[in-house]
Design a protein around this motif. Structure first.
Motif, PDB file in Angstrom:
ATOM      1  N   GLU A  56     -10.795  58.045 -33.648  1.00 56.25           N
ATOM      2  CA  GLU A  56     -11.272  57.656 -35.218  1.00 56.25           C
ATOM      3  C   GLU A  56     -12.668  58.015 -35.304  1.00 56.25           C
ATOM      4  OE1 GLU A  56     -10.690  53.597 -36.399  1.00 56.25           O
ATOM      5  OE2 GLU A  56      -8.814  53.634 -35.133  1.00 56.25           O
ATOM      6  N   ALA A  57     -12.890  58.252 -36.881  1.00 59.44           N
ATOM      7  CA  ALA A  57     -14.176  58.861 -37.263  1.00 59.44           C
ATOM      8  C   ALA A  57     -15.080  57.292 -37.323  1.00 59.44           C
ATOM      9  CB  ALA A  57     -14.172  59.467 -38.397  1.00 59.44           C
ATOM     10  N   SER A  58     -16.324  57.649 -37.125  1.00 57.80           N
ATOM     11  CA  SER A  58     -17.349  56.657 -37.384  1.00 57.80           C
ATOM     12  C   SER A  58     -17.927  56.764 -38.698  1.00 57.80           C
ATOM     13  CB  SER A  58     -18.290  56.614 -36.297  1.00 57.80           C
ATOM     14  OG  SER A  58     -18.065  56.924 -35.216  1.00 57.80           O
ATOM     15  N   TYR A  59     -18.341  55.446 -39.535  1.00 61.84           N
ATOM     16  CA  TYR A  59     -18.769  55.781 -40.620  1.00 61.84           C
ATOM     17  C   TYR A  59     -19.942  54.910 -40.737  1.00 61.84           C
ATOM     18  CZ  TYR A  59     -14.552  58.020 -42.172  1.00 61.84           C
ATOM     19  OH  TYR A  59     -13.448  58.632 -42.455  1.00 61.84           O
ATOM     20  N   TRP A  60     -20.974  55.509 -41.007  1.00 63.76           N
ATOM     21  CA  TRP A  60     -22.427  54.644 -41.119  1.00 63.76           C
ATOM     22  C   TRP A  60     -22.442  53.670 -41.799  1.00 63.76           C
ATOM     23  CZ3 TRP A  60     -25.973  54.188 -37.802  1.00 63.76           C
ATOM     24  CH2 TRP A  60     -27.248  53.899 -37.965  1.00 63.76           C
ATOM     25  N   VAL A  61     -21.714  53.543 -42.943  1.00 67.13           N
ATOM     26  CA  VAL A  61     -21.761  52.030 -43.831  1.00 67.13           C
ATOM     27  C   VAL A  61     -21.360  51.174 -43.042  1.00 67.13           C
ATOM     28  CG1 VAL A  61     -19.613  52.625 -44.938  1.00 67.13           C
ATOM     29  CG2 VAL A  61     -21.431  51.390 -46.275  1.00 67.13           C
ATOM     30  N   ASP A  62     -20.234  51.272 -42.081  1.00 64.04           N
ATOM     31  CA  ASP A  62     -19.504  50.180 -41.599  1.00 64.04           C
ATOM     32  C   ASP A  62     -20.570  49.688 -40.418  1.00 64.04           C
ATOM     33  OD1 ASP A  62     -17.116  50.503 -43.090  1.00 64.04           O
ATOM     34  OD2 ASP A  62     -16.476  51.890 -41.382  1.00 64.04           O
ATOM     35  N   THR A  63     -21.458  50.576 -39.808  1.00 62.73           N
ATOM     36  CA  THR A  63     -22.199  50.369 -38.816  1.00 62.73           C
ATOM     37  C   THR A  63     -23.588  49.340 -39.529  1.00 62.73           C
ATOM     38  OG1 THR A  63     -21.679  52.235 -37.520  1.00 62.73           O
ATOM     39  CG2 THR A  63     -23.890  51.137 -36.951  1.00 62.73           C
ATOM     40  N   LEU A  64     -24.036  49.694 -40.427  1.00 63.54           N
ATOM     41  CA  LEU A  64     -24.923  49.384 -41.379  1.00 63.54           C
ATOM     42  C   LEU A  64     -24.607  47.733 -41.700  1.00 63.54           C
ATOM     43  CD1 LEU A  64     -27.007  52.175 -43.417  1.00 63.54           C
ATOM     44  CD2 LEU A  64     -27.697  51.106 -41.395  1.00 63.54           C
ATOM     45  N   GLU A  65     -23.211  47.668 -42.198  1.00 59.42           N
ATOM     46  CA  GLU A  65     -22.747  46.509 -42.649  1.00 59.42           C
ATOM     47  C   GLU A  65     -22.752  45.386 -41.551  1.00 59.42           C
ATOM     48  OE1 GLU A  65     -21.639  45.289 -45.556  1.00 59.42           O
ATOM     49  OE2 GLU A  65     -21.029  46.744 -46.808  1.00 59.42           O
ATOM     50  N   ARG A  66     -22.488  45.738 -40.287  1.00 59.35           N
ATOM     51  CA  ARG A  66     -22.525  45.199 -39.127  1.00 59.35           C
ATOM     52  C   ARG A  66     -24.063  44.565 -38.744  1.00 59.35           C
ATOM     53  NH1 ARG A  66     -17.972  44.392 -35.958  1.00 59.35           N
ATOM     54  NH2 ARG A  66     -19.219  44.846 -33.963  1.00 59.35           N
ATOM     55  N   ALA A  67     -24.762  45.783 -38.625  1.00 58.13           N
ATOM     56  CA  ALA A  67     -26.224  45.538 -38.449  1.00 58.13           C
ATOM     57  C   ALA A  67     -26.707  44.376 -39.436  1.00 58.13           C
ATOM     58  CB  ALA A  67     -26.991  46.893 -38.414  1.00 58.13           C
ATOM     59  N   ARG A  68     -26.517  44.481 -40.633  1.00 55.25           N
ATOM     60  CA  ARG A  68     -27.051  43.699 -41.663  1.00 55.25           C
ATOM     61  C   ARG A  68     -26.653  42.128 -41.593  1.00 55.25           C
ATOM     62  NH1 ARG A  68     -31.348  43.448 -43.712  1.00 55.25           N
ATOM     63  NH2 ARG A  68     -31.323  45.379 -44.642  1.00 55.25           N
ATOM     64  N   ALA A  69     -25.523  42.352 -40.946  1.00 53.05           N
ATOM     65  CA  ALA A  69     -24.888  40.730 -40.613  1.00 53.05           C
ATOM     66  C   ALA A  69     -25.722  40.128 -39.501  1.00 53.05           C
ATOM     67  CB  ALA A  69     -23.297  40.859 -40.389  1.00 53.05           C
ATOM     68  N   ILE A  70     -26.119  40.922 -38.685  1.00 51.15           N
ATOM     69  CA  ILE A  70     -26.757  40.399 -37.450  1.00 51.15           C
ATOM     70  C   ILE A  70     -28.387  40.230 -38.046  1.00 51.15           C
ATOM     71  CG2 ILE A  70     -27.681  41.316 -35.438  1.00 51.15           C
ATOM     72  CD1 ILE A  70     -25.121  42.749 -34.828  1.00 51.15           C
ATOM     73  N   VAL A  71     -28.944  40.940 -38.593  1.00 50.03           N
ATOM     74  CA  VAL A  71     -30.336  40.802 -38.722  1.00 50.03           C
ATOM     75  C   VAL A  71     -30.752  40.357 -40.078  1.00 50.03           C
ATOM     76  CG1 VAL A  71     -31.019  43.070 -37.553  1.00 50.03           C
ATOM     77  CG2 VAL A  71     -30.872  43.079 -40.114  1.00 50.03           C
ATOM     78  N   GLY A  72     -29.788  39.879 -41.115  1.00 50.96           N
ATOM     79  CA  GLY A  72     -29.865  39.207 -42.133  1.00 50.96           C
ATOM     80  C   GLY A  72     -30.751  39.764 -43.263  1.00 50.96           C
ATOM     81  N   THR A  73     -31.749  39.223 -43.653  1.00 54.12           N
ATOM     82  CA  THR A  73     -32.467  39.787 -44.611  1.00 54.12           C
ATOM     83  C   THR A  73     -33.636  40.562 -44.108  1.00 54.12           C
ATOM     84  OG1 THR A  73     -33.961  37.931 -45.068  1.00 54.12           O
ATOM     85  CG2 THR A  73     -32.030  38.067 -46.358  1.00 54.12           C
TER      86      THR A  73
END
Length: 192
Positions: A56-73
């Motif tokens: 499967e391809a990786s999509y940067w938007v998905d990775t950033l969504e997950r990172a944002r959920a971890i780091v908050g604001t």
């Protein structure tokens, strides 16, 4: 996600390429680990590899969504080369990516100046002036080595003594590549 200020995120498979990487995920992670060894506040986050299905391809938007959920604001940024910035409008949900994190665009040939890169961005027809300026707000001229990853792999294949390679690769990375025999096969002969 490691507690680091600079994270390298190996892609499972670029959506812009028909095939995945030529070496195993484990070897790519080991090379990144060797590259950042001893570098304060740097690490490797395997999120894309961990969640990817076979091929499967990786999509940067998905990775950033997950990172944002971890780091908050907390502030979140990502590094992108000028050549990829010109193609950025083709990335899945590029506008959403810019909402999630701020890009740091590294100037490199053929876009060595912000002005040249801005003209190229506007030339795609995908960006307005203000949108291009937002993408370029953190453009950085950090100096680059004038060599592509393809050229490095070719040098690894033909120059096992490593004449020029020592200046291009961290010593631990070069040692790992040699010990594992990576990139010895020709460009159309993937190594098993």
């Amino acid at each position: 996600m490691p507690g680091a200020a600079l994270l390298f995120v190996p892609a499972a498979r670029s959506p812009h390429k028909t095939a995945g990487p030529r070496v195993s995920d484990a070897d790519r992670v080991a090379m990144l680990d060797a590259a950042v060894a001893g570098v304060a506040d740097a690490g490797v986050w395997q999120d894309e590899l961990d969640r990817a299905g076979q091929g499967e391809a990786s999509y940067w938007v998905d990775t950033l969504e997950r990172a944002r959920a971890i780091v908050g604001t907390a502030p979140l940024g990502f590094v992108i080369g000028a050549d990829q910035a010109v193609a950025f409008h083709r990335w899945r949900e590029s506008a959403r990516i810019l909402d999630l994190a701020s890009p740091v665009v590294l100037l490199r040939a053929p876009y060595e100046t912000v002005d040249r890169l801005r003209r190229a961005l506007l030339g795609t027809g995908a960006w307005t002036g203000p949108q291009a300026d937002r993408l370029l707000a953190s453009a950085a001229d950090v100096g680059t080595v004038d060599v592509s990853s393809t050229e490095i792999r070719e040098l690894l294949r033909v120059d096992r003594q490593g004449g020029r390679l020592g200046a291009m690769l961290a010593p631990g990375v070069l040692e790992f590549i040699r010990n594992r025999g990576l990139y010895e096969a020709g460009p159309t002969e993937p190594r098993a």
